[in-house]
Design a protein around this motif. Structure first.
Motif, PDB file in Angstrom:
ATOM      1  N   THR A   1     188.847 -60.164  78.085  1.00 20.89           N
ATOM      2  CA  THR A   1     187.474 -60.312  77.583  1.00 20.89           C
ATOM      3  C   THR A   1     187.367 -59.827  76.142  1.00 20.89           C
ATOM      4  N   ARG A   2     186.241 -60.203  75.514  1.00 19.88           N
ATOM      5  CA  ARG A   2     186.016 -59.793  74.118  1.00 19.88           C
ATOM      6  C   ARG A   2     185.938 -58.281  73.998  1.00 19.88           C
ATOM      7  N   THR A   3     185.261 -57.656  74.983  1.00 23.74           N
ATOM      8  CA  THR A   3     185.141 -56.195  74.950  1.00 23.74           C
ATOM      9  C   THR A   3     186.506 -55.538  75.020  1.00 23.74           C
TER      10      THR A   3
ATOM     11  N   ASN B   1     182.130 -67.850  79.628  1.00 24.05           N
ATOM     12  CA  ASN B   1     181.440 -66.656  80.142  1.00 24.05           C
ATOM     13  C   ASN B   1     182.360 -65.466  80.373  1.00 24.05           C
ATOM     14  N   ALA B   2     183.598 -65.549  79.897  1.00 26.40           N
ATOM     15  CA  ALA B   2     184.488 -64.421  80.164  1.00 26.40           C
ATOM     16  C   ALA B   2     185.226 -64.001  78.903  1.00 26.40           C
ATOM     17  N   GLY B   3     186.167 -64.835  78.454  1.00 27.64           N
ATOM     18  CA  GLY B   3     186.933 -64.411  77.292  1.00 27.64           C
ATOM     19  C   GLY B   3     188.009 -65.428  76.984  1.00 27.64           C
ATOM     20  N   TYR B   4     189.228 -64.916  76.859  1.00 29.34           N
ATOM     21  CA  TYR B   4     190.323 -65.807  76.470  1.00 29.34           C
ATOM     22  C   TYR B   4     191.496 -65.613  77.404  1.00 29.34           C
ATOM     23  N   ILE B   5     192.359 -66.620  77.392  1.00 31.39           N
ATOM     24  CA  ILE B   5     193.575 -66.490  78.187  1.00 31.39           C
ATOM     25  C   ILE B   5     194.715 -67.135  77.408  1.00 31.39           C
ATOM     26  N   LEU B   6     195.837 -66.482  77.386  1.00 30.28           N
ATOM     27  CA  LEU B   6     197.034 -67.037  76.763  1.00 30.28           C
ATOM     28  C   LEU B   6     197.910 -67.547  77.902  1.00 30.28           C
ATOM     29  N   ARG B   7     198.130 -68.868  77.886  1.00 34.35           N
ATOM     30  CA  ARG B   7     198.864 -69.445  79.007  1.00 34.35           C
ATOM     31  C   ARG B   7     200.049 -70.202  78.452  1.00 34.35           C
ATOM     32  N   SER B   8     201.144 -70.108  79.165  1.00 36.69           N
ATOM     33  CA  SER B   8     202.358 -70.787  78.708  1.00 36.69           C
ATOM     34  C   SER B   8     202.125 -72.291  78.620  1.00 36.69           C
ATOM     35  N   ASP B   9     202.566 -72.905  77.533  1.00 37.35           N
ATOM     36  CA  ASP B   9     202.366 -74.345  77.372  1.00 37.35           C
ATOM     37  C   ASP B   9     203.374 -75.153  78.187  1.00 37.35           C
TER      38      ASP B   9
END
Lengths: 522, 231
Positions: free
Chosen positions: B173-175, B218-226
């Motif tokens: 999340t951003r926080t 409504n949550a944030g970010y996710i780094l997902r394998s391409d």
């Protein structure tokens, strides 16, 4: 003495003495029967007065008595050395002759002489036999002797002559006890007077003290009754120390009370609006939503409203908590240069994204004692505001400098001698600025200038900055921006703003003033 | 993950349970401090979610202190209505690993729980290199490569990317980003984090075919394998 030892010795003795003193004072405090401070003061005053008077009188008494004694002893020694000299020149016969001569010439009859042969026979003098007490020749004897009319107190000294004869010289000291008696009487009378004076003085001290305390008590009683406007009158005496502190405390209580009232008013007034909005949305959805999609949308909006309400609550509570001065323990030295550059780094991206320019004028600054997170938040709030109100292509400046701060009128800084150093953190924007009337009210909770009504926000940002400044014994100042004309030379870390691109808006200049070392903190 | 929720309010407890089970986790529940402590010491959990004010004479901090005294290092997330900075500090000092205040967004709670669960797994040994799909981060040289091509990032962008990469596959999340990457504990009114993430995207995602950083609404970010996208 080497300096280390010089510093160590008093420390050690103090260390040993302190627990004893503490225990003593604690004991006194617990077992002292008098609960009135005024009476205690009076008693201490009386006690000190009487004890010092007794000490003074006894010293005088003892000294006078000694002087008389010395005088007599001196006379005896002098007389004897004269006679011994006569013996040395004229022998035993000459001495007897001198003795006779002296006894004849002694009108007062208070001189005593006796010369005896080695066999103990009297060879001259005015007493008939050698007093048995007088054995040595080293000291003066005080004794009672049959002489002239009757028994007399005398002081005598004896000398052994080289041929075995012994000489006794003395003086009648009947005046001495009399003198002592008179003196003692006089001193006792003096003592009585002193005790009376001490009692009178004690009464006066007690009255004065009660008078002093009554002024404070009257005011605090009135305050306790609810009249928060009353203050203790200052009279220029030492009691002002207490009065000023109490008055300051009262001002603070007054301010806190007003704050509480204001918060409850604000909650009643301003929080009802978002709560009503959320409620309306949900009720409307419950009654009128046709599809689940509509329902979901309404619920999501209501959740956002609730989050907004929570944010307002959090901010309000935080402001109240900071204003109550509860969070002083997080104070530590922090470097403002690092702090501001790091904040600028965070915000630079946003300003660029919004088509704004963020200029940083932050020289190397000394550490300040502060709550680092709080100060960051305060500056972040100012930057948030600046970004919110700046038109596109505007410029925002974040600058900091050290200033000499004159002693504050509130007396907060009065303790330090002369002006103290303070850090000024200024955020200037190129926005529409603020009316002077609005500036005065800008830090009030939920206050929003007319021009700002349409922008998002709760009207709590500046209140929080204000509270944080207050926690640091600093302040927040608002002024018109006059963008780009810095009235102080600063290390320029970025390029100058190009005035051509600036729209003709007054801008707002918010300055956070923080003392380098908050007074009363270590 | 296997989780334990100690929370006395049934509405909140059921809400969390439902949410966690939907996200594929196994969760036990306890409604008071006594049961909570019993479960916490007798079972092995990946993360414990702990309310601070509990009925039954044992409050959240007691449980936490007992656990830590027994050398139990299960990550604990304290969930509390006590939101003061001092309370938060008290919670963290007692041995908790994270602190979420009520009211909370479930997405925030889930993101933090998953971040904690990952931390406890053995693969979190000190690393010098993180690889997520075609992206690789050299933690010593502070270098970023994707498909073998070097990407130049600012130091702060590197830390941002590193945090995302360490929690790859989890919502962040951003926080959390503001707290962990910048060490700021306040709510900026402007979208500062979004801007920093979008700048990072410009460098890490834009020149390539498939994006790595995804926005979770409504949550944030996710780094997902391409590499395993779509599978």
């Amino acid at each position: 003495m080497p300096p280390a030892q010089a510093g160590k010795a008093p420390h050690r003795s103090k260390g040993r003495l302190r627990p004893v003193m503490q225990r003593l004072s604690r004991h006194l405090h617990q077992h002292w029967p008098v609960r009135s401070v005024g009476l205690t003061f009076a008693m201490v005053y009386g006690g000190v007065f009487v004890v010092s008077a007794i000490m003074f009188l006894s010293f005088t008494w003892w000294n006078t008595a000694r002087l008389l004694n010395d005088h007599i002893e001196h006379a005896i020694t002098h007389d004897a050395s004269d006679l011994l000299a006569r013996w040395a020149t004229a022998g035993s016969g000459g001495l007897s002759h001198a003795l006779r001569l002296r006894i004849e010439q002694d009108i007062g009859g208070d001189a005593i002489y006796l010369l005896i042969s080695p066999q103990g026979q009297a060879e001259g003098g005015n007493i008939d036999r050698w007093p048995v007490q007088v054995a040595g020749t080293k000291r003066f004897y005080q004794l009672s002797l049959r002489h002239g009319g009757g028994e007399m107190p005398v002081m005598v000294h004896s000398w052994a002559l080289p041929d075995g004869q012994r000489l006794l010289v003395g003086r009648d000291v009947k005046a001495l006890p009399m003198m002592r008696k008179v003196m003692t009487q006089a001193f006792l009378w003096c003592l009585l007077m002193v005790v009376l004076l001490a009692l009178g003085g004690a009464l006066i001290v007690q009255t004065l003290f009660r008078h002093m305390v009554t002024a404070v008590a009257r005011t605090t009683a009135a305050i306790a009754e609810g009249d928060l406007s009353r203050r203790i009158p200052l009279n220029g005496s030492e009691t002002d120390l207490v009065a000023v502190t109490v008055n300051r405390m009262l001002t603070r209580i007054d301010k806190l009370m007003r704050g509480v009232r204001q918060v409850s008013n604000a909650i009643a007034h301003d929080l009802r609006t978002p709560i009503t909005r959320a409620r309306t949305r949900l009720e409307d959805a419950a009654l009128h939503a046709k599809t689940t999609q509509e329902l979901h949308a309404a619920i999501e909006e209501a959740v956002a409203d609730c989050d907004h309400i929570t944010a307002i609550f959090d901010a309000l509570l935080r402001i109240a908590q900071i204003e109550a001065g509860a969070r002083r323990q997080a104070f530590a030295p922090a470097n403002p240069t690092q702090l501001l550059r790091s904040l600028a780094e965070l915000y630079e991206a946003v300003t660029e994204d919004a088509g704004l320019k963020l200029l940083l004028y932050v020289p190397e600054l000394p550490d300040i004692v502060c709550d680092q997170h709080m100060v960051s938040q305060a500056v972040a709030n100012l930057l948030d505001n600046a970004i919110k109100f700046s038109p596109p292509h505007g410029t925002i400046t974040l600058s900091a400098r050290l200033v000499r701060q004159p002693p504050g009128p509130t007396g907060v800084h009065a303790r330090a001698d002369g002006p103290r150093q303070a850090l000024e953190i200024t955020v200037t924007d190129a926005g529409p600025g603020m009316l002077p009337a609005d500036m005065a009210r800008a830090t009030a909770r939920f206050f929003r200038a007319e021009a700002a009504r349409s922008t998002p926000g709760s009207g709590l940002g500046l209140s929080l900055v204000h509270a944080i400044a207050g926690l640091h014994h600093g302040e927040i100042r608002l002024a018109s921006g006059q963008h780009g004309t810095m009235d102080h030379p600063l290390e320029n870390t970025r390029t100058d703003p190009s005035p051509a691109t600036l729209p003709a808006l007054p801008g707002l200049r918010a300055t956070l003033v923080l003392p380098l070392q908050a007074p009363g903190d270590h | 993950m296997r989780l334990l929720i100690v929370e006395d309010d049934p509405t909140v407890r059921n809400f969390i349970l439902k949410g966690l089970r939907e996200s594929g986790h196994v969760a036990d529940e306890a409604a008071n401090g006594k049961d909570g402590l019993f479960l916490a010491v007798s079972e092995a959990y990946d993360v414990i979610i702990l309310d601070r004010m509990l009925p039954g004479g044992i409050d959240g901090l007691n449980i936490l202190e007992t656990l830590r005294a027994q050398d139990n290092h299960t990550p604990v997330l304290v969930l509390s209505a006590l939101a003061d900075v001092d309370e938060r500090v008290a919670g963290l000092k007692a041995g908790s690993d994270d602190y979420v205040t009520k009211p909370f967004a479930f997405s925030e709670l889930l993101a933090r729980v998953e971040a904690l669960g990952r931390r406890s797994s053995p693969e979190n040994a000190p690393r010098t290199n993180i690889e997520v799909g075609t992206l690789s981060l050299d933690l010593l040289a502070r270098e970023v490569r994707r498909d073998g091509k070097r990407i130049l990032v600012q130091p702060r962008e590197f830390r941002l990317l590193e945090f995302l990469a360490r929690h790859a596959g989890q919502v962040v999340t951003r926080t959390m980003l503001l707290e962990k990457v910048w060490d700021y504990h306040f709510d900026p009114q402007t979208n500062v984090i979004d801007v920093h993430v979008s700048r990072l995207r410009q460098k890490v995602d834009k020149p390539f075919e498939r994006p790595l950083i995804h926005t979770v609404r409504n949550a944030g970010y996710i780094l997902r394998s391409d590499l395993d996208e779509g599978s």
